[in-house]
Design an enzyme around this catalytic site. Structure first.
Site, PDB file in Angstrom:
ATOM      1  N   SER A   8     -71.918  35.116  24.510  1.00  0.00           N
ATOM      2  CA  SER A   8     -72.009  34.464  25.814  1.00  0.00           C
ATOM      3  C   SER A   8     -72.074  32.947  25.609  1.00  0.00           C
ATOM      4  O   SER A   8     -71.148  32.360  25.063  1.00  0.00           O
ATOM      5  CB  SER A   8     -73.213  34.998  26.584  1.00  0.00           C
ATOM      6  OG  SER A   8     -73.132  34.665  27.957  1.00  0.00           O
ATOM      7  N   ASP A  11     -66.453  42.061  32.890  1.00  0.00           N
ATOM      8  CA  ASP A  11     -67.570  41.145  32.661  1.00  0.00           C
ATOM      9  C   ASP A  11     -67.794  40.260  33.888  1.00  0.00           C
ATOM     10  O   ASP A  11     -66.872  39.588  34.360  1.00  0.00           O
ATOM     11  CB  ASP A  11     -67.271  40.271  31.442  1.00  0.00           C
ATOM     12  CG  ASP A  11     -68.498  39.575  30.890  1.00  0.00           C
ATOM     13  OD1 ASP A  11     -69.398  39.245  31.684  1.00  0.00           O
ATOM     14  OD2 ASP A  11     -68.557  39.371  29.665  1.00  0.00           O
ATOM     15  N   HIS A  14     -70.401  42.579  30.640  1.00  0.00           N
ATOM     16  CA  HIS A  14     -71.039  41.604  29.757  1.00  0.00           C
ATOM     17  C   HIS A  14     -71.964  42.241  28.730  1.00  0.00           C
ATOM     18  O   HIS A  14     -72.044  41.793  27.596  1.00  0.00           O
ATOM     19  CB  HIS A  14     -71.830  40.619  30.615  1.00  0.00           C
ATOM     20  CG  HIS A  14     -72.158  39.339  29.928  1.00  0.00           C
ATOM     21  ND1 HIS A  14     -71.188  38.433  29.523  1.00  0.00           N
ATOM     22  CD2 HIS A  14     -73.346  38.777  29.568  1.00  0.00           C
ATOM     23  CE1 HIS A  14     -71.757  37.392  28.964  1.00  0.00           C
ATOM     24  NE2 HIS A  14     -73.065  37.568  28.959  1.00  0.00           N
TER      25      HIS A  14
END
Length: 708
Positions: free
Chosen positions: A560, A645, A680
């Site tokens: 991330s 995501d 995610h």
């Protein structure tokens, strides 16, 4: 920005592969001209079309076809590791106790816990009334509910004050857009409340029929409204009790621990605001505790006779203030625990007779017990060089029993209960590592690298005894470095598969986190963001200098915002790493931050800056990984993403990989793996995620010539 490692161990990136990959043709993405022009700067973005699946544009099908081609490519390149990956998966799975049970938590007359069964991916949410010897009541069987779903997440379990109803949220797409369900615990009947696009939880009023929940914007996924729903009524008529107009703020609703107040929190990176309402009057109007102030964050904890406020007003590292129940404005706030320049005040846990403060000093977490009658303070002491200690769920207010968790790089996650009055401490549970785990076979250290500006960067490291510090051992360096999120030392049973094959694992506690206090965060955000990247490089160079590893055996990993870190460091110093794992990476900073329709973008302005501002734009552009790819050698890179995501959209890593393929001059491996069913956080099952770890490990092992 270029920066090269100048040590004597440097090797050409094209000569350090230890194990051959197949000679397969990598996908070559099509280029289409797309001009971005702002602040007098004109940039062609030839892979912009990859946004079309998200935007539902004309090239949606072409995007999916490209991602599938990349999946076919990585599968072919890693084909020979399939048996090894399966062995790694089974090895890591075998350490997990499949039939297990959480430590029961007592709340409002019931013991609540979850338990897992052998072979099952999910869990059962259960309770027992009054005693642990009472009959078990299975409230939710998530294993059964998840049947037929590629992804299934249930969250936000909220029991009504009279213990007869349960509200929970379900996301079966992996976009973090939850639908709320109600279960009648007397009849067993479950009802879809028809309330969609929520954060996944709800809070009860004390009347047992009113709930409050957070509604998201369906496009940006920002939490925008707090709504009130009365059971049995049409959700279309739900009342909006609060709407957030500032798109840089997140909002939430929760109940105070003493059950007296319903609280609405609205906060961005630099300022916040709280509203409160008597939980006995759920149809009342929320009052503003203190209107938001520029560059001031605060949260409140109601006690019987006053409010405690954790705030950074005139207190960089936060302090605890107090104010009367009927005088909540800032002019009435008085110091309760004054600000300390060397201690970060993280949180407060309130009990009838005691308070427990979670603090951070010298980069380590600590818990401090405060006797509300005498004012006496006592810190809990631990002797490992790097560890993490934090409060656990402590829902009961009228108790002297406090639960906390403790872990280190070599100590499995442990749950303790401490009697705040007598000081007696008992171990409730320690993570069991099946197959045997000998703590004494591993070593953990706390090191300090010196950054270019003289700042000392903490590093937590673990390795198996016998690890040789001769520069020839492999090492995986991990970091995050954003949002003030601290990456503390913790145990991982899956990591043993790495350590047992000769790797060391290290965490670089770089600026952008909050490990060394609030200033540590301030010095790694906005116009100081590059400190995050140079700190990580300096940590890697230190580990090479001290002969823990060398550039031909050094690996880097981040996800991330940590994926942004990976993208930045391979641009700035590509020769320092043999391999890099970049997971769900935020690598197209400028383009994403310019597009307010992309989920969560406006929430990020206080972290990265707003590129509509000229100075912020050019600073972002100077480090954004996608913008700074050059014709040069890059290390071996594995990139992962998820088609659904919601945090970092799939097209960022896809564009980044496409441009890297086009520009890089080496013959090293560049792989992109897209989970077509997930978002995610990856897979939702408790074992499926191990397959992703197996791939990451196999990628590094292949580069090291390790095949068993």
């Amino acid at each position: 920005m270029k920066k090269y490692y100048l040590g004597i161990l440097i090797m050409s990136a094209s000569t350090i592969q230890s194990q051959k990959f197949p000679d397969l043709r990598a996908p070559i993405a099509e280029k289409q001209e797309h001009i971005r022009e702002i602040h007098g700067d004109k940039v062609n973005d030839p892979y912009y079309w990859m946004i079309d699946y998200f935007k539902k544009g004309k090239d949606s099908t072409k995007v999916v076809d490209y991602l599938k081609a990349e999946n076919t490519y990585w599968e072919g390149m890693m084909k020979d590791t399939e048996p090894f990956r399966e062995n790694l998966f089974q090895e890591m799975k075998a350490r997990i106790k499949e039939k297990d049970e959480s430590v029961p938590v007592f709340e409002n007359g019931y013991y609540y816990y979850t338990r897992t069964e052998a072979g099952k991916q999910y869990f059962k949410y259960c309770r027992k009334k009054g005693s642990l010897t009472a009959p078990e009541e299975i409230l939710l069987d998530i294993d059964k509910l998840a049947e037929g779903h590629a992804y299934y997440a249930a969250s936000g379990f909220s029991i009504s004050p009279d213990n007869t109803k349960l509200v929970y949220g379900v996301d079966d797409v992996s976009r973090r857009q939850y639908t709320l369900f109600l279960k009648d615990l007397n009849t067993g009947k479950t009802t879809d409340l028809g309330i969609k696009n929520t954060e996944g939880s709800a809070e009860w009023g004390n009347d047992n029929k009113t709930i409050f929940y957070t509604e998201k914007n369906p496009v940006t996924l920002l939490s925008e409204k707090i709504k009130r729903h009365t059971l049995g009524t049409d959700p279309a008529k739900d009342v909006t009790v609060y709407e957030e107009k500032d798109h840089s703020n997140y909002i939430s609703v929760y109940k105070s621990k003493n059950h007296k107040f319903l609280l609405i929190y609205s906060g961005a990176t630099t300022s916040s605001e709280t509203r409160y309402l008597d939980a006995d009057q759920p149809n009342g109007i929320f009052k503003v505790f203190q209107p938001r102030m520029k560059n001031v964050l605060y949260t409140i904890t109601p006690l019987e006779d006053k409010f405690l406020i954790r705030t950074n007003k005139d207190a960089l590292n936060f302090k605890i203030a107090e104010t009367p129940l009927d005088k909540t404005g800032v002019e009435n706030w008085k110091d309760f625990i004054p600000h300390r320049s060397d201690v970060l005040m993280q949180s407060v846990s309130a009990f009838k007779n005691y308070l427990v403060f979670s603090e951070r000093q010298n980069g380590l977490t600590q818990l401090v017990i405060y006797d509300r009658k005498t004012g006496k303070k006592e810190a809990l002491i631990f002797d490992e060089p790097a560890y993490t200690i934090s409060p656990l769920e402590n829902p009961e207010y009228n108790t002297d029993q406090f639960r906390f968790g403790y872990t280190s790089m070599i100590t499995p996650v442990s749950q303790f209960e401490q009697d705040l009055k007598t000081g007696k401490r008992i171990l409730l549970k320690q993570q069991e590592v099946l197959g045997g785990y000998a703590k004494d076979s591993y070593t953990t250290e706390r090191l300090f690298a010196t950054a270019k500006d003289g700042t000392k960067i903490p590093i937590s490291i673990v390795y198996k005894k016998g690890f040789r510090k001769d520069g020839n051992s492999p090492l995986l360096l991990y970091a995050y470095g954003s949002y003030g999120s601290s990456m503390d030392a913790a145990f991982s049973s899956t990591r043993l598969s790495l350590l047992n094959r000769g790797f060391a694992f290290a965490i670089a506690h770089i600026r952008g986190g909050q490990e060394m206090g609030r200033q540590w965060y301030e010095d790694g955000k906005m116009m100081k963001k590059k400190n995050t990247f140079t700190d990580f490089i300096d940590a890697g160079e230190y580990l090479v200098k001290e002969k823990y590893t060398s550039p031909k055996h050094l690996y880097a990993q981040g996800g991330s915002a940590g994926g942004l870190l990976m993208g930045a460091v391979v641009n700035m110093n590509p020769n320092l790493w043999n391999g890099v794992i970049s997971q769900v990476p935020f690598v197209d900073v400028v383009n994403t931050m310019l597009d307010e329709s992309i989920p969560l973008t406006t929430n990020e302005y206080d972290e990265w800056g707003n590129p509509n501002n000229k100075e912020a734009y050019f600073y972002m552009k100077s480090y954004s990984p996608y913008e700074n790819i050059e014709k040069k050698n890059y290390p071996n890179i594995l990139v992962t993403t998820g088609l659904h995501d919601s945090q970092v959209q799939y097209f960022e890593p896809a564009k980044w990989v496409s441009k890297l393929r086009d520009m890089k001059t080496d013959k090293n491996v560049l792989l992109l793996k897209t989970d077509m069913d997930y978002g995610h956080g990856g897979a939702s099952g408790r074992f499926d995620y191990l397959k992703d770890i197996s791939l990451v490990y196999a990628f590094m092992f292949k580069l090291e010539g390790i095949n068993k």
